[in-house]
Design a protein around this motif. Structure first.
Motif, PDB file in Angstrom:
ATOM      1  N   ARG A 175       0.819  -1.216   0.000  1.00 31.87           N
ATOM      2  CA  ARG A 175       0.000   0.000   0.000  1.00 31.87           C
ATOM      3  C   ARG A 175       0.858   1.273   0.000  1.00 31.87           C
ATOM      4  NH1 ARG A 175      -5.305   0.376   2.334  1.00 31.87           N
ATOM      5  NH2 ARG A 175      -4.840  -1.505   3.532  1.00 31.87           N
ATOM      6  N   ALA A 176       1.946   1.266   0.769  1.00 29.43           N
ATOM      7  CA  ALA A 176       2.753   2.478   0.924  1.00 29.43           C
ATOM      8  C   ALA A 176       3.609   2.788  -0.297  1.00 29.43           C
ATOM      9  CB  ALA A 176       3.646   2.357   2.159  1.00 29.43           C
ATOM     10  N   THR A 177       3.656   1.891  -1.287  1.00 28.85           N
ATOM     11  CA  THR A 177       4.510   2.137  -2.449  1.00 28.85           C
ATOM     12  C   THR A 177       3.915   3.157  -3.397  1.00 28.85           C
ATOM     13  OG1 THR A 177       3.478   0.333  -3.713  1.00 28.85           O
ATOM     14  CG2 THR A 177       5.378  -0.217  -2.343  1.00 28.85           C
ATOM     15  N   GLY A 178       2.636   3.519  -3.200  1.00 27.22           N
ATOM     16  CA  GLY A 178       2.021   4.487  -4.091  1.00 27.22           C
ATOM     17  C   GLY A 178       1.580   3.840  -5.391  1.00 27.22           C
ATOM     18  N   PRO A 179       1.108   4.665  -6.343  1.00 27.37           N
ATOM     19  CA  PRO A 179       0.544   4.122  -7.587  1.00 27.37           C
ATOM     20  C   PRO A 179       1.578   3.610  -8.574  1.00 27.37           C
ATOM     21  CG  PRO A 179       0.490   6.522  -7.626  1.00 27.37           C
ATOM     22  CD  PRO A 179       0.961   6.129  -6.251  1.00 27.37           C
ATOM     23  N   ASP A 180       2.884   3.870  -8.324  1.00 34.04           N
ATOM     24  CA  ASP A 180       3.888   3.510  -9.319  1.00 34.04           C
ATOM     25  C   ASP A 180       5.024   2.656  -8.763  1.00 34.04           C
ATOM     26  OD1 ASP A 180       2.765   5.222 -11.478  1.00 34.04           O
ATOM     27  OD2 ASP A 180       3.285   6.823 -10.081  1.00 34.04           O
ATOM     28  N   GLY A 181       5.003   2.327  -7.474  1.00 32.50           N
ATOM     29  CA  GLY A 181       6.092   1.554  -6.885  1.00 32.50           C
ATOM     30  C   GLY A 181       6.035   0.089  -7.279  1.00 32.50           C
ATOM     31  N   VAL A 182       7.111  -0.626  -6.944  1.00 32.35           N
ATOM     32  CA  VAL A 182       7.154  -2.056  -7.263  1.00 32.35           C
ATOM     33  C   VAL A 182       6.239  -2.814  -6.310  1.00 32.35           C
ATOM     34  CG1 VAL A 182       9.484  -1.934  -8.189  1.00 32.35           C
ATOM     35  CG2 VAL A 182       9.158  -2.396  -5.767  1.00 32.35           C
ATOM     36  N   LEU A 183       5.681  -3.911  -6.787  1.00 33.39           N
ATOM     37  CA  LEU A 183       4.736  -4.713  -6.017  1.00 33.39           C
ATOM     38  C   LEU A 183       5.421  -5.993  -5.550  1.00 33.39           C
ATOM     39  CD1 LEU A 183       1.431  -4.394  -8.094  1.00 33.39           C
ATOM     40  CD2 LEU A 183       2.114  -3.141  -6.049  1.00 33.39           C
ATOM     41  N   LEU A 184       5.772  -6.036  -4.283  1.00 34.09           N
ATOM     42  CA  LEU A 184       6.368  -7.248  -3.727  1.00 34.09           C
ATOM     43  C   LEU A 184       5.376  -8.396  -3.697  1.00 34.09           C
ATOM     44  CD1 LEU A 184       8.367  -5.612  -0.798  1.00 34.09           C
ATOM     45  CD2 LEU A 184       9.332  -6.666  -2.848  1.00 34.09           C
ATOM     46  N   SER A 185       4.073  -8.081  -3.646  1.00 31.01           N
ATOM     47  CA  SER A 185       3.060  -9.142  -3.623  1.00 31.01           C
ATOM     48  C   SER A 185       3.096  -9.993  -4.883  1.00 31.01           C
ATOM     49  CB  SER A 185       1.670  -8.537  -3.446  1.00 31.01           C
ATOM     50  OG  SER A 185       1.386  -7.597  -4.476  1.00 31.01           O
ATOM     51  N   SER A 186       3.659  -9.460  -5.987  1.00 32.67           N
ATOM     52  CA  SER A 186       3.736 -10.245  -7.228  1.00 32.67           C
ATOM     53  C   SER A 186       4.676 -11.434  -7.089  1.00 32.67           C
ATOM     54  CB  SER A 186       4.200  -9.351  -8.380  1.00 32.67           C
ATOM     55  OG  SER A 186       5.521  -8.880  -8.149  1.00 32.67           O
ATOM     56  N   LEU A 187       5.534 -11.432  -6.058  1.00 33.44           N
ATOM     57  CA  LEU A 187       6.485 -12.529  -5.872  1.00 33.44           C
ATOM     58  C   LEU A 187       5.870 -13.726  -5.158  1.00 33.44           C
ATOM     59  CD1 LEU A 187       9.631 -10.472  -4.767  1.00 33.44           C
ATOM     60  CD2 LEU A 187       8.906 -11.098  -7.077  1.00 33.44           C
ATOM     61  N   VAL A 188       4.647 -13.564  -4.637  1.00 32.07           N
ATOM     62  CA  VAL A 188       3.984 -14.667  -3.940  1.00 32.07           C
ATOM     63  C   VAL A 188       3.207 -15.495  -4.958  1.00 32.07           C
ATOM     64  CG1 VAL A 188       2.394 -15.304  -2.098  1.00 32.07           C
ATOM     65  CG2 VAL A 188       3.797 -13.245  -1.873  1.00 32.07           C
ATOM     66  N   VAL A 189       3.468 -16.778  -4.999  1.00 25.44           N
ATOM     67  CA  VAL A 189       2.825 -17.656  -5.973  1.00 25.44           C
ATOM     68  C   VAL A 189       2.180 -18.824  -5.251  1.00 25.44           C
ATOM     69  CG1 VAL A 189       4.378 -17.023  -7.849  1.00 25.44           C
ATOM     70  CG2 VAL A 189       4.978 -18.920  -6.340  1.00 25.44           C
TER      71      VAL A 189
END
Length: 753
Positions: free
Chosen positions: A687-701
């Motif tokens: 949430r704190a990364t803003g609208p353009d930051g990288v998404l660490l959640s994409s690494l969860v599979v």
């Protein structure tokens, strides 16, 4: 169809999430495509959408081996939807495609509507952008020449520039060709188990040349396709002043090039481009001064931000123009500003800091279009003061239908200054009640800028800012409620309503109850919010519910009307009358008792919450935070979020993907966390990364290296581009994974060194 007849229609399209959703779903015909379509979805996700002309009821996806797969209503059926074929949601696909494309062009405030022209929703697709001054109208329904001319004249009379484009069955494109020399057409085709949107150019010879939106760009005149013969090939020709017929151009990999310190040089009116000189650095290379051509209607890049080109772009050599001008031009269709001032992928780019000059009164005075928003913010902050709480800036915006990314940090300061202007000793600074999501306790990061805009010194120390913040917050509580400052004595009534986090949890849970149009037992409410029932006396319960509701108003729901005692059959809770009186409710001319007013207050709460939810552009979080779960696990939720984030940062540095079982090393027991709780944790991580930051959640599979089933919900809630199609969702996930790996690769390299 008779109301209780079995549904035998082959419904091929639905919407996802809720009945009034504009998120379309086409169910592939083949059973193998069906299996891929259902990955990450459940059978409860689909609705006969109201924007499809449907009944709003749930649909079931039916899988068959020897006939076409399709959706079906669940009995009893009472639906009068007329369009059910594979093209019945094409208006939603076109609307979604245009919205996504315009945002890639730099337009963040894009609104899509589907007016009913007589045959149901979607007779046209109307896309408004450019602060409401521009409109793309896709005519889907057939229209007579007389009505077409009248509608064109009506839209042209407004203060909006309109581009008309046409669907496959509108039947009037030849009139557009006659008027404009060409017509832009939209059509959808079934490809890869989904409906793909194509853009066509129809000329006087009636031929139609198709392409995709990715190959088009936006000018003053609207959508321009590669097949328009009179469109210059690039902005470089006009910029260089040459008449070359062929041009050397190198494609740029999206997301690999960034720039800053952009200064406008000249505006290319012929090619609808605005040209900037900027410091540019490709990943893995050195910085250089280059020229960048962007669409004239894209948002100008800030010289104080780091911007990344993440869309189609080309690098073009310029002719020899001397040593005082750049020798390369980058032609792009848009860019994305990063939330940080630096990025390890582009170490040489260092944007100049924002000027710290405090805004003048003329700069902080809101324009006419912002007056309504300022008035609304002031009203909501008064309500917050009455309940002796604080409110997140993101929540404030959602009440009004804005996404957090719609308001820049500079505009946030300007609006909050306008809320509290003029500064006076006899009124509080209501902005002291505004905080940012997931910030540390204390004043918000922007509060010192608000103080400067109201006349305080611009160089206040952090200690002084905090002191002012604490005094203004207490003043707001005291003056708004007409009370004297509270003494530093312990409450004698159990849980104090000044616990803003508890009040917020109660309010959020009761809004969910109202949205479901039901009631909730007091003990259940206490359990879901993580409060201690034994510590809440009857008088404290009344004060807590009063704090949740604020003062009585016909424009605000009385959420306490939805609370009942355990074992109570129906009717108001015994304490409801006391809550109403504390809220300032009066019987008026009807002379009704509070108990007699309960049904009306309950129904009004249902209606107001439903209205607020439908007006919000950013959906409420679909995941409930189970406070009792964390109590049973013996761990705080905030601690779990921090642990998961550390584990994901480590995974990004090691360039690997992880499962929830791997995250067990972070002190989390994955088997104890249901999917909604897992999703809410990942939302808080990013949430704190803003609208353009990288998404660490994409690494969860999940198993098989597939996206987790709620990844699309995470993207949607965070305001990121998302898709209901597995192939497109997988593409988004892989792109976000690549960005995360690139962002943290420098840390891994430094450790190895």
């Amino acid at each position: 169809m008779p109301p209780y007849e079995e549904d035998t229609r082959k419904v091929q399209t639905a919407v996802i999430g809720q009945p009034d959703s504009d998120w379309p779903a086409f169910l592939p015909f083949d059973h193998d495509d069906f299996d891929r379509f259902m990955l990450g979805r459940s059978r409860d996700d689909f609705y006969c959408g109201t924007l499809l002309g449907g009944c709003g009821k749930k649909l079931t996806a039916k899988r068959y081996l020897h006939k076409k797969c399709h959706f079906a209503h669940r009995p009893p059926v009472h639906c009068r939807r007329t369009q059910t074929g594979e093209d019945s949601a094409d208006h939603l696909y076109i609307g979604q495609a245009l919205q996504y494309w315009l945002r890639r062009q730099g337009h963040q405030k894009v609104r899509v509507s589907y007016p009913d022209l007589g045959s149901g929703p979607g007779g046209a697709v109307e896309v408004r952008f450019g602060a409401g001054t521009r409109l793309i109208r896709v005519q889907m329904d057939r229209m007579s020449l007389k009505r077409w001319e009248a509608t064109r004249a009506q839209l042209a009379a407004g203060n909006v520039f309109v581009q008309w484009v046409y669907g496959p069955n509108s039947g009037i494109t030849h009139n557009e060709v006659k008027a404009e020399g060409h017509a832009i057409r939209f059509t959808c085709r079934t490809e890869g188990g989904t409906r793909k949107v194509y853009v066509g150019t129809q000329g006087p010879d009636h031929s139609v040349k198709l392409t995709t939106l990715d190959e088009c760009h936006l000018t003053d005149e609207g959508i321009v396709t590669p097949h328009l013969p009179d469109e210059p090939s690039t902005a470089a020709e006009a910029d260089a002043g040459t008449d070359t017929t062929t041009e050397l151009a190198f494609p740029i990999v999206p997301g690999r090039l960034a720039f800053t310190a952009a200064v406008p040089t000249e505006e290319q009116t012929v090619t609808a481009r605005r040209v900037y000189d900027a410091d540019v650095q490709p990943a893995g290379s050195v910085m250089s001064r280059m020229r960048i051509a962007l669409p004239v209607h894209s948002v100008p890049p800030s010289p104080h931000r780091l911007n990344v080109i993440e869309s189609t772009a080309h690098l073009i050599p310029l002719p020899d123009v001397g040593t005082d001008r750049p020798s390369w031009l980058i032609e792009a269709v848009g860019f994305s500003p990063l939330p940080t001032q630096s990025d390890p992928r582009w170490p040489d780019l260092r944007p100049a800091p924002e000027p710290q000059t405090p805004p003048s009164l003329e700069e902080t005075a809101p324009p006419a279009k912002d007056e309504a928003l300022v008035k609304f913010l002031r009203h909501k902050l008064m309500q917050t003061a009455r309940s002796r709480g604080v409110i997140n800036w993101e929540t404030l915006l959602r009440y009004k239908g804005y996404a957090p990314g719609d308001i820049t940090p500079q505009d946030r300061v300007r609006l909050l200054v306008a809320v509290d202007h003029p500064r006076s000793s006899d009124k509080p600074v209501l902005s002291s009640l505004v905080r940012l999501a997931h910030q540390e306790p204390g004043p918000a990061a922007h509060f010192h800028e608000v103080l400067a805009g109201l006349g305080w010194s611009a160089d206040l120390s952090p200690e002084k800012v905090r002191d002012i913040w604490e005094r203004q917050r207490k003043t707001a509580y005291d003056l708004v409620r007409g009370e004297t400052p509270p003494k530093n004595t312990a409450s004698t009534g159990g849980t104090a309503p000044a616990d803003s986090d508890l009040i917020s949890r109660f309010r959020t849970e009761l809004e969910r109850v109202a949205f479901r149009r039901t009631l909730i037992n007091w003990s259940t409410l206490v359990k879901l919010t993580g409060a201690r029932s034994a510590g809440i006396t009857p008088s404290a319960r009344v004060r807590l519910l009063v704090a949740v509701d604020g003062s009585y108003s016909s424009k605000r729901p009385v959420l306490s009307s939805l609370v009942k005692l355990d074992g109570q059959a129906t009717g108001p809770a015994p304490f409801f009358g006391e809550v109403l009186k504390e809220l300032g409710w009066t019987s008026g001319s009807t002379r009704r008792s509070p108990e007699a007013a309960w049904p009306a207050e309950r129904d009004r709460a249902y209606a107001l919450v439903a209205k607020a939810a439908s007006a919000s552009k950013t959906p409420p979080s679909p995941f409930r935070d189970d406070h009792s779960l964390w109590a049973n696990l013996g761990i705080k939720r905030k601690t779990a979020v921090k642990a998961v984030r550390r584990a994901l940062v480590s995974a990004a540095e090691r360039q690997v993907r992880v499962s929830w079982q791997t995250l067990a090393s972070a002190g989390i027991r994955p088997e104890a966390l249901p999917d909604p709780t897992r999703a809410s944790i990942l939302i808080d991580v990013d949430r704190a990364t803003g609208p353009d930051g990288v998404l660490l959640s994409s690494l969860v599979v999940s198993s098989g290296n597939l996206p987790v089933p709620y990844f699309a919900d995470i993207l949607k809630y965070l305001g990121r581009p998302y898709s209901s199609f597995p192939i497109e969702l997988s593409r988004i996930r892989k792109a976000e994974q690549a960005r995360a790996f690139a962002a943290y690769a420098w840390s891994a390299n430094r450790t190895e060194a």
